[in-house]
Design a protein around this motif. Structure first.
Motif, PDB file in Angstrom:
ATOM      1  N   ALA A 163       0.780  -1.121  -0.092  1.00 56.94           N
ATOM      2  CA  ALA A 163      -0.018  -0.127   0.103  1.00 56.94           C
ATOM      3  C   ALA A 163       0.770   1.292   0.216  1.00 56.94           C
ATOM      4  O   ALA A 163       0.635   2.284  -0.535  1.00 56.94           O
ATOM      5  N   LYS A 164       1.993   1.243   0.569  1.00 57.98           N
ATOM      6  CA  LYS A 164       2.747   2.161   0.867  1.00 57.98           C
ATOM      7  C   LYS A 164       3.455   2.725  -0.876  1.00 57.98           C
ATOM      8  O   LYS A 164       3.646   3.955  -0.922  1.00 57.98           O
ATOM      9  N   ASN A 165       3.475   1.889  -1.501  1.00 57.03           N
ATOM     10  CA  ASN A 165       3.676   2.033  -2.928  1.00 57.03           C
ATOM     11  C   ASN A 165       2.713   1.909  -3.885  1.00 57.03           C
ATOM     12  O   ASN A 165       3.119   2.102  -5.217  1.00 57.03           O
ATOM     13  N   ASP A 166       1.555   1.676  -3.496  1.00 53.65           N
ATOM     14  CA  ASP A 166       0.700   1.370  -4.383  1.00 53.65           C
ATOM     15  C   ASP A 166       0.694   0.297  -5.576  1.00 53.65           C
ATOM     16  O   ASP A 166       0.175   0.269  -6.581  1.00 53.65           O
ATOM     17  N   LEU A 167       1.496  -0.609  -4.789  1.00 50.84           N
ATOM     18  CA  LEU A 167       2.256  -1.793  -5.926  1.00 50.84           C
ATOM     19  C   LEU A 167       1.553  -2.988  -5.453  1.00 50.84           C
ATOM     20  O   LEU A 167       1.429  -3.711  -4.353  1.00 50.84           O
ATOM     21  N   LEU A 168       0.695  -3.636  -6.695  1.00 46.13           N
ATOM     22  CA  LEU A 168       0.067  -4.928  -6.681  1.00 46.13           C
ATOM     23  C   LEU A 168       1.023  -5.917  -7.555  1.00 46.13           C
ATOM     24  O   LEU A 168       1.056  -5.663  -8.578  1.00 46.13           O
ATOM     25  N   THR A 169       1.059  -6.962  -6.826  1.00 47.35           N
ATOM     26  CA  THR A 169       2.210  -8.081  -7.538  1.00 47.35           C
ATOM     27  C   THR A 169       1.409  -9.385  -7.432  1.00 47.35           C
ATOM     28  O   THR A 169       1.148  -9.883  -6.471  1.00 47.35           O
ATOM     29  N   TYR A 170       1.525 -10.058  -8.686  1.00 47.71           N
ATOM     30  CA  TYR A 170       1.120 -11.512  -8.717  1.00 47.71           C
ATOM     31  C   TYR A 170       2.429 -12.179  -9.042  1.00 47.71           C
ATOM     32  O   TYR A 170       2.911 -12.068 -10.136  1.00 47.71           O
ATOM     33  N   ASN A 171       2.837 -13.106  -7.920  1.00 43.65           N
ATOM     34  CA  ASN A 171       4.063 -14.052  -8.417  1.00 43.65           C
ATOM     35  C   ASN A 171       3.435 -15.144  -9.135  1.00 43.65           C
ATOM     36  O   ASN A 171       2.551 -15.902  -8.471  1.00 43.65           O
ATOM     37  N   TYR A 172       3.867 -15.504 -10.252  1.00 48.14           N
ATOM     38  CA  TYR A 172       3.452 -16.835 -10.958  1.00 48.14           C
ATOM     39  C   TYR A 172       3.449 -17.882  -9.956  1.00 48.14           C
ATOM     40  O   TYR A 172       4.482 -18.199  -9.077  1.00 48.14           O
ATOM     41  N   ASP A 173       2.335 -18.639 -10.130  1.00 48.05           N
ATOM     42  CA  ASP A 173       2.232 -20.141  -9.312  1.00 48.05           C
ATOM     43  C   ASP A 173       1.688 -21.060 -10.151  1.00 48.05           C
ATOM     44  O   ASP A 173       1.608 -20.887 -11.348  1.00 48.05           O
ATOM     45  N   ASP A 174       1.037 -21.981  -9.213  1.00 46.06           N
ATOM     46  CA  ASP A 174       0.730 -23.467 -10.056  1.00 46.06           C
ATOM     47  C   ASP A 174      -0.637 -23.172 -10.891  1.00 46.06           C
ATOM     48  O   ASP A 174      -0.801 -24.178 -11.871  1.00 46.06           O
ATOM     49  N   LEU A 175      -1.390 -22.205 -10.668  1.00 43.73           N
ATOM     50  CA  LEU A 175      -2.440 -21.966 -11.317  1.00 43.73           C
ATOM     51  C   LEU A 175      -2.286 -21.405 -12.934  1.00 43.73           C
ATOM     52  O   LEU A 175      -2.974 -21.617 -13.681  1.00 43.73           O
ATOM     53  N   LEU A 176      -1.011 -21.177 -12.992  1.00 42.59           N
ATOM     54  CA  LEU A 176      -0.637 -20.720 -14.426  1.00 42.59           C
ATOM     55  C   LEU A 176      -0.110 -21.793 -15.088  1.00 42.59           C
ATOM     56  O   LEU A 176       0.927 -22.446 -14.902  1.00 42.59           O
ATOM     57  N   LYS A 177      -0.839 -22.498 -16.121  1.00 43.06           N
ATOM     58  CA  LYS A 177      -0.556 -23.773 -16.777  1.00 43.06           C
ATOM     59  C   LYS A 177       0.277 -23.325 -18.087  1.00 43.06           C
ATOM     60  O   LYS A 177       0.530 -22.211 -18.363  1.00 43.06           O
ATOM     61  N   PRO A 178       1.013 -24.402 -18.384  1.00 41.15           N
ATOM     62  CA  PRO A 178       1.770 -24.262 -19.556  1.00 41.15           C
ATOM     63  C   PRO A 178       0.991 -23.602 -20.927  1.00 41.15           C
ATOM     64  O   PRO A 178      -0.059 -24.306 -21.004  1.00 41.15           O
TER      65      PRO A 178
END
Length: 203
Positions: A163-178
């Motif tokens: 919230a301090k930097n208004d930054l939202l991040t999605y780190n790649y995980d198992d939901l991401l299929k080939p």
């Protein structure tokens, strides 16, 4: 208090007894009520007070977008609250100038590009770094961010919010299929204005 405004001050909100002051001025541009000066902006409070301002000038279509606005140093400060029974009511930590404003503008979602790494002559064929996350700067022009939701191929996924930097991040995980994946992000502000972002993510 007056037909135009009511102010509720909890018994232990004040540090000292005070001779309460109040005045009313004509409404200013882009507001929907007169301008009310509630006591003195310099007097501190120990608890929040409840302010209700009559919303006679507020169009029906804008009721769900209305909030209290505190005017200080020429700036408009969102002070929360909502329309109910002909008034816009909210709680605040400050005495000062109050009026009714609206927020009809959705938040903004700005993707953060991968840092570019220039190729040196020595490593001319070195590939650019592979993406392992998606990052976004999210902002709201007035009432503030309320919720955010991200999905991968329709399934909810976790995001980290700085919230301090208004930054939202999605780190790649198992939901991401080939192969190709559908990423969707929806950000909503405190007044229900929504912004959405779509991207096809290839893994």
């Amino acid at each position: 208090f007056t037909p135009e405004i009511t102010v509720e001050i909890p018994g232990d909100a004040l540090y000292d007894t005070l001779a309460f002051g109040y005045s009313i001025s004509p409404r200013i541009k882009k507001t929907y009520s007169a301008l009310h000066l509630i006591h003195n902006p310099l007097t501190p409070l120990q608890q929040r007070i409840t302010v209700s301002i009559k919303a006679d000038s507020l169009p029906l279509r804008l009721r769900d977008k209305a909030l209290l606005v505190r005017i200080a140093d020429g700036k408009r400060n969102p002070s929360g609250g909502a329309w109910k029974n002909g008034y816009v009511t909210g709680k605040t930590w400050y005495f000062g100038y109050y009026t009714i404003g609206v927020d009809t503008i959705p938040p903004t979602i700005k993707p953060v590009p991968l840092p570019y790494r220039p190729r040196s002559r020595k490593h001319h064929h070195q590939p650019q770094p592979k993406r392992t996350r998606l990052s976004f700067i999210i902002n709201d022009n007035f009432s503030g961010i309320d919720t955010y939701k991200a999905t991968i191929n329709g399934k909810w996924t976790l995001m980290e919010y700085d919230a301090k930097n208004d930054l939202l991040t999605y780190n790649y995980d198992d939901l991401l299929k080939p192969g190709k994946n559908s990423f969707r992000l929806t950000v909503t502000d405190e007044k229900g204005n929504k912004a959405s972002y779509y991207k096809t993510v290839t893994r």
